[in-house]
Design a protein around this motif. Structure first.
Motif, mmCIF file in Angstrom:
data_model
loop_
_atom_site.group_PDB
_atom_site.id
_atom_site.type_symbol
_atom_site.label_atom_id
_atom_site.label_comp_id
_atom_site.label_asym_id
_atom_site.label_seq_id
_atom_site.Cartn_x
_atom_site.Cartn_y
_atom_site.Cartn_z
ATOM 1 N N PHE A 97 -75.926 -39.509 10.260
ATOM 2 C CA PHE A 97 -76.261 -38.290 9.519
ATOM 3 C C PHE A 97 -77.721 -37.929 9.743
ATOM 4 N N ARG A 98 -78.609 -38.915 9.639
ATOM 5 C CA ARG A 98 -80.038 -38.608 9.736
ATOM 6 C C ARG A 98 -80.437 -38.130 11.125
ATOM 7 N N LEU A 99 -79.762 -38.631 12.135
ATOM 8 C CA LEU A 99 -80.074 -38.225 13.502
ATOM 9 C C LEU A 99 -79.683 -36.783 13.783
ATOM 10 N N ASN A 100 -78.764 -36.260 12.979
ATOM 11 C CA ASN A 100 -78.228 -34.927 13.244
ATOM 12 C C ASN A 100 -78.484 -33.914 12.140
ATOM 13 N N ASN A 101 -79.137 -34.352 11.051
ATOM 14 C CA ASN A 101 -79.311 -33.462 9.904
ATOM 15 C C ASN A 101 -80.652 -33.711 9.227
ATOM 16 N N THR A 102 -81.100 -32.700 8.488
ATOM 17 C CA THR A 102 -82.243 -32.850 7.597
ATOM 18 C C THR A 102 -81.711 -33.025 6.183
ATOM 19 N N PRO A 103 -82.030 -34.129 5.518
ATOM 20 C CA PRO A 103 -81.453 -34.375 4.189
ATOM 21 C C PRO A 103 -81.993 -33.425 3.132
ATOM 22 N N ASN A 104 -81.140 -33.130 2.152
ATOM 23 C CA ASN A 104 -81.567 -32.393 0.967
ATOM 24 C C ASN A 104 -82.211 -33.370 -0.002
ATOM 25 N N VAL A 105 -83.403 -33.060 -0.452
ATOM 26 C CA VAL A 105 -84.177 -34.003 -1.241
ATOM 27 C C VAL A 105 -84.258 -33.558 -2.690
ATOM 28 N N GLU A 106 -83.949 -34.473 -3.611
ATOM 29 C CA GLU A 106 -84.148 -34.260 -5.034
ATOM 30 C C GLU A 106 -85.228 -35.234 -5.516
ATOM 31 N N THR B 125 -81.649 -38.467 -1.857
ATOM 32 C CA THR B 125 -80.972 -37.463 -1.032
ATOM 33 C C THR B 125 -79.470 -37.540 -1.271
ATOM 34 N N GLN B 126 -78.778 -36.530 -0.744
ATOM 35 C CA GLN B 126 -77.321 -36.544 -0.881
ATOM 36 C C GLN B 126 -76.710 -37.735 -0.141
ATOM 37 N N ILE B 127 -77.438 -38.288 0.842
ATOM 38 C CA ILE B 127 -76.910 -39.422 1.600
ATOM 39 C C ILE B 127 -77.115 -40.725 0.857
ATOM 40 N N ASP B 128 -78.188 -40.848 0.062
ATOM 41 C CA ASP B 128 -78.286 -41.991 -0.846
ATOM 42 C C ASP B 128 -77.033 -42.068 -1.706
ATOM 43 N N LYS B 129 -76.662 -40.935 -2.266
ATOM 44 C CA LYS B 129 -75.508 -40.897 -3.170
ATOM 45 C C LYS B 129 -74.203 -41.151 -2.423
ATOM 46 N N ALA B 130 -74.058 -40.530 -1.244
ATOM 47 C CA ALA B 130 -72.831 -40.710 -0.464
ATOM 48 C C ALA B 130 -72.707 -42.149 0.032
ATOM 49 N N SER B 131 -73.836 -42.730 0.443
ATOM 50 C CA SER B 131 -73.831 -44.120 0.880
ATOM 51 C C SER B 131 -73.419 -45.042 -0.263
ATOM 52 N N ASP C 29 -82.677 -48.394 1.065
ATOM 53 C CA ASP C 29 -83.987 -48.884 0.657
ATOM 54 C C ASP C 29 -85.000 -48.400 1.692
ATOM 55 N N GLY C 30 -85.908 -47.563 1.240
ATOM 56 C CA GLY C 30 -86.810 -46.869 2.154
ATOM 57 C C GLY C 30 -86.457 -45.396 2.255
ATOM 58 N N THR C 31 -86.106 -44.798 1.117
ATOM 59 C CA THR C 31 -85.671 -43.395 1.120
ATOM 60 C C THR C 31 -86.751 -42.455 1.648
ATOM 61 N N THR C 32 -88.012 -42.713 1.294
ATOM 62 C CA THR C 32 -89.082 -41.841 1.790
ATOM 63 C C THR C 32 -89.163 -41.913 3.315
ATOM 64 N N ASN C 33 -89.026 -43.104 3.884
ATOM 65 C CA ASN C 33 -88.952 -43.226 5.342
ATOM 66 C C ASN C 33 -87.778 -42.420 5.886
ATOM 67 N N PHE C 34 -86.622 -42.574 5.240
ATOM 68 C CA PHE C 34 -85.410 -41.871 5.669
ATOM 69 C C PHE C 34 -85.619 -40.359 5.681
ATOM 70 N N ILE C 35 -86.245 -39.839 4.628
ATOM 71 C CA ILE C 35 -86.491 -38.405 4.528
ATOM 72 C C ILE C 35 -87.313 -37.917 5.713
ATOM 73 N N HIS C 36 -88.296 -38.710 6.120
ATOM 74 C CA HIS C 36 -89.209 -38.306 7.185
ATOM 75 C C HIS C 36 -88.750 -38.740 8.573
ATOM 76 N N GLY C 37 -87.566 -39.346 8.651
ATOM 77 C CA GLY C 37 -87.058 -39.767 9.948
ATOM 78 C C GLY C 37 -87.785 -40.959 10.525
ATOM 79 N N LEU C 38 -88.275 -41.822 9.658
ATOM 80 C CA LEU C 38 -89.087 -42.967 10.066
ATOM 81 C C LEU C 38 -88.369 -44.257 9.700
ATOM 82 N N PHE C 39 -88.212 -45.154 10.647
ATOM 83 C CA PHE C 39 -87.694 -46.485 10.348
ATOM 84 C C PHE C 39 -88.862 -47.389 9.915
ATOM 85 N N PRO C 40 -88.592 -48.461 9.107
ATOM 86 C CA PRO C 40 -87.277 -48.956 8.747
ATOM 87 C C PRO C 40 -86.732 -48.348 7.462
ATOM 88 N N TYR C 41 -85.423 -48.292 7.383
ATOM 89 C CA TYR C 41 -84.706 -48.124 6.126
ATOM 90 C C TYR C 41 -83.425 -48.921 6.221
#
Length: 267
Positions: free
Chosen positions: A25-34, A43-49, A88-100
């Motif tokens: 998802f992250r490689l192909n989309n920009t997450p919606n952030v709350e 993000t919606q992916i935290d919840k979906a995961s 774990d590492g949602t802020t990294n995930f939002i910015h497309g940065l590993f690790p998460y």
């Protein structure tokens, strides 16, 4: 009687499958952030995961409850409870940065008996179960043999909302900058602990952590031959919001150094 090894193997499979969903998802989309709080994002992916994990783990061990970051399930188990962080590492995930990573632990009564940390960037799965060593992608791992803080590479995390002990914390940074091989801040406590377990870091400490941040990783450190405690050297690291970990050789020095700087006020 629970077969912890088979349970762990199935949990690893669930973590990897869910991790593939998150990473793709992250490689192909920009997450919606709350925003849940100051610098506390979801993000919606935290919840979906988490929904995927809760469903799969619920099928794996139906009697177990959940302690989960996004509170997808409020089920409380009488004997077993899964402690999970869907990213774990949602802020990294939002910015497309590993690790998460996905972090999953199983608590039986008051003990952790299984831990899995799946880091998506390097496709590395760290895992262990009760009375077993720790593993990384099938290979046994161990903490480092670094004997002193002076020879150590140390990981930490920065507080993002609770600044009550920030001055104390800054003093620890100054000390370790001057008296170790260096400090690293990756942005995922679960990964930091997994890296202590496999010897990449010699120690890790942080405050204002939640149980789902540390349950699996702390268990991995212990199973890999390391030690974990709260800042005072006690066992209240799972729910006490403070943790220090390290290999067995330099742990006491590390813990006492942290306690010296951080004991001035209560969290």
């Amino acid at each position: 009687m629970v077969n912890y090894q088979k349970l762990c193997e199935k949990t690893v499979k669930i973590a990897r499958e869910t991790g593939s969903f998150v990473k793709n998802f992250r490689l192909n989309n920009t997450p919606n952030v709350e925003t849940k709080g100051k610098n506390d994002f979801v993000t919606q992916i935290d919840k979906a995961s988490e929904q995927k994990l809760v469903e799969a783990l619920g099928n794996l061990l139906p009697e177990a409850g959940f302690i989960a970051e996004e509170k997808t399930s409020d089920k409380v188990g009488k004997k077993f409870n899964w402690i999970i962080d869907p990213i774990d590492g949602t802020t990294n995930f939002i910015h497309g940065l590993f690790p998460y990573a996905i972090s999953i632990a199983l608590q039986e009564d008051d003990q952790i008996v299984l831990g899995v940390v799946y880091e998506m960037g390097l496709d590395e799965c760290f895992y262990s179960w009760k009375d077993a060593p720790a593993f990384l992608n099938g290979e046994e791992i161990h903490v480092s043999k670094t004997p002193t803080v002076a020879d150590s590479l140390i990981a930490t995390g920065f507080p993002y909302s609770n600044y009550q002990l920030i001055q104390n914390f800054m003093e620890t940074l100054t000390f370790f900058m001057k008296n170790s091989h260096g400090l690293r801040r990756l942005g995922s406590a679960a990964v930091d602990l997994a890296y202590v377990a496999c010897g990449r870091f010699d120690a890790f400490y942080e405050y204002n952590l939640k149980a789902w941040d540390v349950a699996a990783g702390a268990f991995l450190v212990q199973q890999a031959g390391g030690k974990v405690s709260d800042f005072k050297g006690g066992n209240n690291y799972l729910f006490g919001r403070e943790l220090v970990s390290g290999n067995a050789l330099m742990f006491e020095e590390m813990q006492q150094t942290i306690e010296k700087f951080m004991k001035k006020e209560k969290l």
